[in-house]
Design an enzyme around this catalytic site. Structure first.
Site, PDB file in Angstrom:
ATOM      1  N   HIS A   1      -2.381   6.618   7.241  1.00  0.00           N
ATOM      2  CA  HIS A   1      -1.320   7.692   6.675  1.00  0.00           C
ATOM      3  C   HIS A   1      -1.848   9.016   6.005  1.00  0.00           C
ATOM      4  O   HIS A   1      -1.297  10.647   6.763  1.00  0.00           O
ATOM      5  CB  HIS A   1      -0.493   7.521   5.810  1.00  0.00           C
ATOM      6  CG  HIS A   1       0.604   5.946   5.824  1.00  0.00           C
ATOM      7  ND1 HIS A   1       1.741   6.867   6.036  1.00  0.00           N
ATOM      8  CD2 HIS A   1       0.826   4.554   5.619  1.00  0.00           C
ATOM      9  CE1 HIS A   1       1.951   5.918   6.455  1.00  0.00           C
ATOM     10  NE2 HIS A   1       2.058   5.042   5.691  1.00  0.00           N
TER      11      HIS A   1
ATOM     12  N   CYS B   1       6.499  -0.629   7.123  1.00  0.00           N
ATOM     13  CA  CYS B   1       5.658   0.559   6.453  1.00  0.00           C
ATOM     14  C   CYS B   1       6.926   0.378   5.738  1.00  0.00           C
ATOM     15  O   CYS B   1       8.330   1.166   6.702  1.00  0.00           O
ATOM     16  CB  CYS B   1       5.572   1.518   7.362  1.00  0.00           C
ATOM     17  SG  CYS B   1       5.277   3.184   6.493  1.00  0.00           S
ATOM     18  N   LEU B   2       7.038   1.939   4.234  1.00  0.00           N
ATOM     19  CA  LEU B   2       7.612   1.614   3.585  1.00  0.00           C
ATOM     20  C   LEU B   2       8.200   3.760   3.496  1.00  0.00           C
ATOM     21  O   LEU B   2       9.909   3.143   3.745  1.00  0.00           O
ATOM     22  CB  LEU B   2       7.402   2.364   2.008  1.00  0.00           C
ATOM     23  CG  LEU B   2       6.808   0.864   1.438  1.00  0.00           C
ATOM     24  CD1 LEU B   2       6.816   1.300   0.241  1.00  0.00           C
ATOM     25  CD2 LEU B   2       8.213   0.053   1.311  1.00  0.00           C
TER      26      LEU B   2
ATOM     27  N   HIS C   1      -4.221   0.751   7.427  1.00  0.00           N
ATOM     28  CA  HIS C   1      -3.036   1.370   7.779  1.00  0.00           C
ATOM     29  C   HIS C   1      -3.088   2.326   6.905  1.00  0.00           C
ATOM     30  O   HIS C   1      -2.419   4.043   7.064  1.00  0.00           O
ATOM     31  CB  HIS C   1      -2.202   0.400   7.189  1.00  0.00           C
ATOM     32  CG  HIS C   1      -0.223   0.582   6.689  1.00  0.00           C
ATOM     33  ND1 HIS C   1       0.214   0.140   7.901  1.00  0.00           N
ATOM     34  CD2 HIS C   1      -0.130   1.739   7.038  1.00  0.00           C
ATOM     35  CE1 HIS C   1       1.597   0.716   7.920  1.00  0.00           C
ATOM     36  NE2 HIS C   1       1.418   2.243   6.386  1.00  0.00           N
ATOM     37  N   GLU C   2      -3.105   2.665   5.191  1.00  0.00           N
ATOM     38  CA  GLU C   2      -2.991   3.873   4.361  1.00  0.00           C
ATOM     39  C   GLU C   2      -4.078   4.716   4.916  1.00  0.00           C
ATOM     40  O   GLU C   2      -3.573   5.775   5.165  1.00  0.00           O
ATOM     41  CB  GLU C   2      -3.742   2.843   3.112  1.00  0.00           C
ATOM     42  CG  GLU C   2      -2.647   2.092   2.854  1.00  0.00           C
ATOM     43  CD  GLU C   2      -0.807   2.067   2.652  1.00  0.00           C
ATOM     44  OE1 GLU C   2      -0.882   3.383   2.496  1.00  0.00           O
ATOM     45  OE2 GLU C   2      -0.677   1.307   3.366  1.00  0.00           O
TER      46      GLU C   2
ATOM     47  N   GLY D   1       0.602  -1.241  -0.439  1.00  0.00           N
ATOM     48  CA  GLY D   1      -0.245  -0.201   0.132  1.00  0.00           C
ATOM     49  C   GLY D   1       1.038   1.240   0.498  1.00  0.00           C
ATOM     50  O   GLY D   1       2.175   1.736   0.549  1.00  0.00           O
TER      51      GLY D   1
ATOM     52  N   GLN E   1       3.433  10.301   1.386  1.00  0.00           N
ATOM     53  CA  GLN E   1       4.855   9.076   1.068  1.00  0.00           C
ATOM     54  C   GLN E   1       5.912   9.931   0.399  1.00  0.00           C
ATOM     55  O   GLN E   1       7.116   9.441   0.258  1.00  0.00           O
ATOM     56  CB  GLN E   1       4.750   7.746   1.646  1.00  0.00           C
ATOM     57  CG  GLN E   1       4.125   7.303   2.331  1.00  0.00           C
ATOM     58  CD  GLN E   1       3.972   5.715   2.545  1.00  0.00           C
ATOM     59  OE1 GLN E   1       2.753   5.278   1.903  1.00  0.00           O
ATOM     60  NE2 GLN E   1       4.426   4.710   3.322  1.00  0.00           N
TER      61      GLN E   1
HETATM   62 NI    NI Z   1       3.130   2.449   5.416  1.00  0.00          NI
END
Ligand code: NI
Length: 186
Positions: A150, A104-105, A146-147, A45, A50
């Site tokens: 964000h 998470c990236l 999760h997204e 995701g 990000q």
């Molecule tokens: Ni993330």
């Protein structure tokens, strides 16, 4: 690449995103680029912050074989076509609960158990501007939560247990310092 990939400590990750008012060419290009970046980085995701964009868009995509309660099991969300682009997503309801490991990236090399609802109902606009509602279970529900976090400036490390928070705090502090130094902040 015209985007900067934002790592923990970048202030944009803490900035709530603005709703998309009009799905124009710029938004379609952003969504396309996000799908590409998510694929390149092998993420499941991606949220707009990000890559430094403060608009309510997230992308979600993973191999359908992970869309199961156990390896090799039946798909939990067989009606859902991946990847998904969600614009202005709103979680309408949450049911059940499960704790599972997340990463998470934007928070590289950190994984921790996070308690989430097992099933969510979410409404969002697709790229055609059509209102969609989706009932999602399992990993898909987890990634949506999760997204969505964000987009509100919340990171998964905010949601780990108090004990885990303490054990991660040194690593996170160093990551934040490094990011701030690179940005010329702090
Ligand atoms: Ni993330």
């Amino acid at each position: 690449m015209k985007y900067q990939f934002c790592i923990y400590g970048h202030p944009v990750l803490r900035q709530p995103a603005d709703p998309v008012a009009l799905i124009d060419k710029a938004i379609r290009i952003l969504a396309r680029d996000m799908l590409e970046i998510m694929g390149e980085k092998k993420g499941v995701g991606l949220a707009a912050q990000q890559i430094g964009q403060t608009v309510q868009i997230c992308t979600i995509g993973f191999d359908p074989k992970y869309d199961a309660a156990e390896p090799g099991g039946a798909r939990l969300n067989p009606e859902v076509e991946l990847p998904l682009v969600m614009i202005n997503p709103v979680i309408l309801s949450r049911t059940g609960a499960k704790t599972d490991t997340e990463g998470c990236l934007s928070v590289p090399e950190i994984w921790a158990p996070v308690h989430r609802a097992w099933e969510v109902s979410v409404k969002f606009l697709n790229l055609k501007g059509e209102l969609q509602t989706l009932q999602a279970r399992g990993l898909l529900a987890r990634v949506i939560q999760h997204e969505q976090d964000h987009l509100n400036g919340v990171l998964f490390v905010d949601r780990v247990s108090a004990v885990k928070k303490i054990s991660l705090s040194g690593k996170l502090k160093r990551m934040k310092k490094k990011t701030e130094a690179e940005l010329g902040l702090g």
